[in-house]
Enzyme design. Structure first.
Site, PDB file in Angstrom:
ATOM      1  N   SER A 120      -4.426  -5.041   5.052  1.00  0.00           N
ATOM      2  CA  SER A 120      -3.054  -4.762   5.477  1.00  0.00           C
ATOM      3  C   SER A 120      -2.385  -5.912   6.214  1.00  0.00           C
ATOM      4  O   SER A 120      -1.168  -6.000   6.225  1.00  0.00           O
ATOM      5  CB  SER A 120      -3.026  -3.498   6.327  1.00  0.00           C
ATOM      6  OG  SER A 120      -3.989  -3.550   7.346  1.00  0.00           O
ATOM      7  N   HIS A 144      -2.298   0.020   0.605  1.00  0.00           N
ATOM      8  CA  HIS A 144      -1.272  -0.929   0.176  1.00  0.00           C
ATOM      9  C   HIS A 144      -1.353  -1.260  -1.310  1.00  0.00           C
ATOM     10  O   HIS A 144      -0.578  -2.080  -1.797  1.00  0.00           O
ATOM     11  CB  HIS A 144      -1.373  -2.222   0.994  1.00  0.00           C
ATOM     12  CG  HIS A 144      -1.098  -2.010   2.444  1.00  0.00           C
ATOM     13  ND1 HIS A 144       0.166  -2.005   2.982  1.00  0.00           N
ATOM     14  CD2 HIS A 144      -1.943  -1.726   3.467  1.00  0.00           C
ATOM     15  CE1 HIS A 144       0.095  -1.763   4.278  1.00  0.00           C
ATOM     16  NE2 HIS A 144      -1.176  -1.589   4.598  1.00  0.00           N
ATOM     17  N   LYS A 161       3.768   4.282   2.208  1.00  0.00           N
ATOM     18  CA  LYS A 161       4.046   2.879   1.902  1.00  0.00           C
ATOM     19  C   LYS A 161       4.809   2.793   0.588  1.00  0.00           C
ATOM     20  O   LYS A 161       5.971   3.174   0.554  1.00  0.00           O
ATOM     21  CB  LYS A 161       2.746   2.096   1.965  1.00  0.00           C
ATOM     22  CG  LYS A 161       2.397   1.897   3.446  1.00  0.00           C
ATOM     23  CD  LYS A 161       0.981   1.714   3.805  1.00  0.00           C
ATOM     24  CE  LYS A 161       0.882   1.698   5.335  1.00  0.00           C
ATOM     25  NZ  LYS A 161      -0.471   1.893   5.819  1.00  0.00           N
TER      26      LYS A 161
HETATM   27  C1  LIG Z   1      -1.142   2.176   7.004  1.00  0.00           C
HETATM   28  C2  LIG Z   1      -2.577   2.297   6.737  1.00  0.00           C
HETATM   29  C3  LIG Z   1      -3.271   3.471   7.028  1.00  0.00           C
HETATM   30  C4  LIG Z   1      -2.640   4.605   7.776  1.00  0.00           C
HETATM   31  O1  LIG Z   1      -1.765   5.323   6.978  1.00  0.00           O
HETATM   32  P1  LIG Z   1      -0.636   6.228   7.671  1.00  0.00           P
HETATM   33  O2  LIG Z   1      -0.265   7.188   6.616  1.00  0.00           O
HETATM   34  O3  LIG Z   1       0.453   5.298   8.046  1.00  0.00           O
HETATM   35  O4  LIG Z   1      -1.277   6.891   8.850  1.00  0.00           O
HETATM   36  C5  LIG Z   1      -4.601   3.560   6.660  1.00  0.00           C
HETATM   37  N1  LIG Z   1      -5.222   2.533   6.057  1.00  0.00           N
HETATM   38  C6  LIG Z   1      -4.598   1.369   5.795  1.00  0.00           C
HETATM   39  C7  LIG Z   1      -5.348   0.262   5.137  1.00  0.00           C
HETATM   40  C8  LIG Z   1      -3.260   1.211   6.139  1.00  0.00           C
HETATM   41  O5  LIG Z   1      -2.645   0.063   5.913  1.00  0.00           O
END
Ligand SMILES: *Cc1c(COP(=O)(O)O)cnc(C)c1O
Length: 385
Positions: A170, A198, A229
């Site tokens: 990320s 992602h 996302k």
């Molecule tokens: C953003 C993210 C999460 C968390 O997801 P949310 O739905 O925002 O709580 C988990 N793992 C990774 C790799 C992320 O980038």
């Protein structure tokens, strides 16, 4: 507040401020150019998705009213789980309210002190926290280094081993070598869990991510994806065999003891998923933006790390420098992430720039000009940096 508590908070504040790591929230201006978010396909702003959400709210109400196991599991949740399972080529999928909760819930339900968990050093905080919560023996392997992982697995005497990695990292934007994680895990009789937060919506033939339908559940038994996302809504899912999903429904505490995702969000996500699958032109536009941005940025001599994904890190090193660049960009109406430890390792503070299908070439040109300006100002005043 008692004196002891006031002192504790003041100490924590002071040490974070002295390290230039104090975080502040900015109310995002609608007019700002957003190069910080994770709305990679622009679906959070797509009127068809908002309309599906509004229609969902009119039909089902504003909230689910209860947890999934009580009375909050509605037909629209079921339909979304089916669609996510088909999309990723899995038997079943299970919705969670957030990705953070999905990772906590999976690790806590699968692992205990008789389990060894092996994680990439740069895994997302939710995976690190989930492993801690599970009480398992936790080991970290060097970033994307499967021979380090192989050594750790070889030395482990635990009967149950779980290898865990982000799909797309990320803060770095690089992609795990999933094929080699699969083969090392299989050789050592370990289960493999990939968090493709992602990757889903962005990578793969049908947008189903870096694992998605290309790798079976025999290869990657536990697949996590998030909906906040590229899909533009909120929530997350775990996809896998029916046995796994049944186990999570029984034992995953962050699934059981929380209110179900608002049904209107599920309705909006179904629409977003339909767009992701039916309109590959959004991914094509995103990829064209990534290619254009990288070509121009490297041409200007900006030291961007290698990344083929929408996440483009510019590692500047120290916190002060990162804040200075981010604030200069902010003054020009451009929002980027300024990411500092403990989110990234010490000495690797960075601007995290993200691209979206929603950006026009003119937007990217504005960003490039502003970055180039920062670079030149620094060169002019090199004795003072
Ligand atoms: C953003 C993210 C999460 C968390 O997801 P949310 O739905 O925002 O709580 C988990 N793992 C990774 C790799 C992320 O980038």
């Amino acid at each position: 507040m008692s004196k002891a508590w006031r002192e504790r908070l003041a100490d924590a504040r002071l040490s974070r401020q002295q390290a230039n790591r104090w975080r502040t929230r900015r109310v995002m201006e609608v007019s700002a150019l957003d190069f910080a978010g994770n709305d990679y396909l622009g679906l959070a702003q797509d009127p068809r998705v908002s309309e599906a959400q509004a229609e969902g709210a009119r039909r089902y109400g504003a909230g689910a009213g209860a947890s999934h196991l009580v009375s909050g599991h509605l037909a629209v949740h079921d339909a979304l789980e089916d669609a996510l399972a088909r999309w990723t080529g899995r038997e079943r999928a299970l919705l969670f309210s957030t990705g953070y909760m999905a990772n906590l819930g999976v690790l806590q339900a699968l692992a205990d002190r008789h389990t060894a968990i092996f994680q990439d050093r740069l895994n997302h905080a939710s995976l690190i926290d989930g492993a801690a919560l599970s009480g398992a023996r936790s080991r970290r392997f060097h970033h994307c280094d499967t021979s380090d992982l192989k050594n750790l697995l070889g030395r482990s005497e635990y009967a149950h081993k779980l290898v865990v990695s982000d799909g797309v990292f990320s803060m770095d934007g690089d992609i795990a070598d999933i094929a080699s994680l699969v083969s090392v895990s299989q050789r050592h009789n370990a289960w493999l869990m990939i968090d493709d937060a992602h990757g889903v919506g962005v990578l793969g033939d049908n947008g189903s991510g870096c694992v998605g339908s290309a790798l079976s559940s025999a290869e990657v038994p536990i697949l996590v994806g998030t909906l906040g996302k590229a899909l533009g809504t909120a929530g997350a899912f775990v996809a896998g065999d029916a046995e796994l999903i049944d186990h999570l429904i029984q034992f995953s505490r962050s699934y059981i003891y929380t209110t179900a995702q608002p049904p209107a969000i599920a309705a909006a996500t179904l629409k977003a998923l339909e767009i992701v699958q039916g309109e590959p032109e959004y991914r094509a536009k995103l990829n064209a933006n990534i290619t254009y941005f990288r070509h121009e940025a490297l041409g200007l001599g900006l030291p961007f790390s290698e990344s083929a994904t929408p996440i483009q890190p510019l590692i500047l090193g120290d916190e002060t420098r990162t804040l200075r660049w981010a604030s200069q960009l902010h003054h020009q109406g451009i929002q980027v992430g300024s990411i500092r430890p403990p989110t990234v390792p010490k000495g690797e503070a960075r601007l995290r720039i993200t691209l979206s299908a929603r950006h026009q070439q003119g937007d990217i040109d504005q960003l490039l000009a502003a970055l180039n300006h920062c670079q030149h100002q620094e060169a002019l005043c090199s004795p003072c940096v």
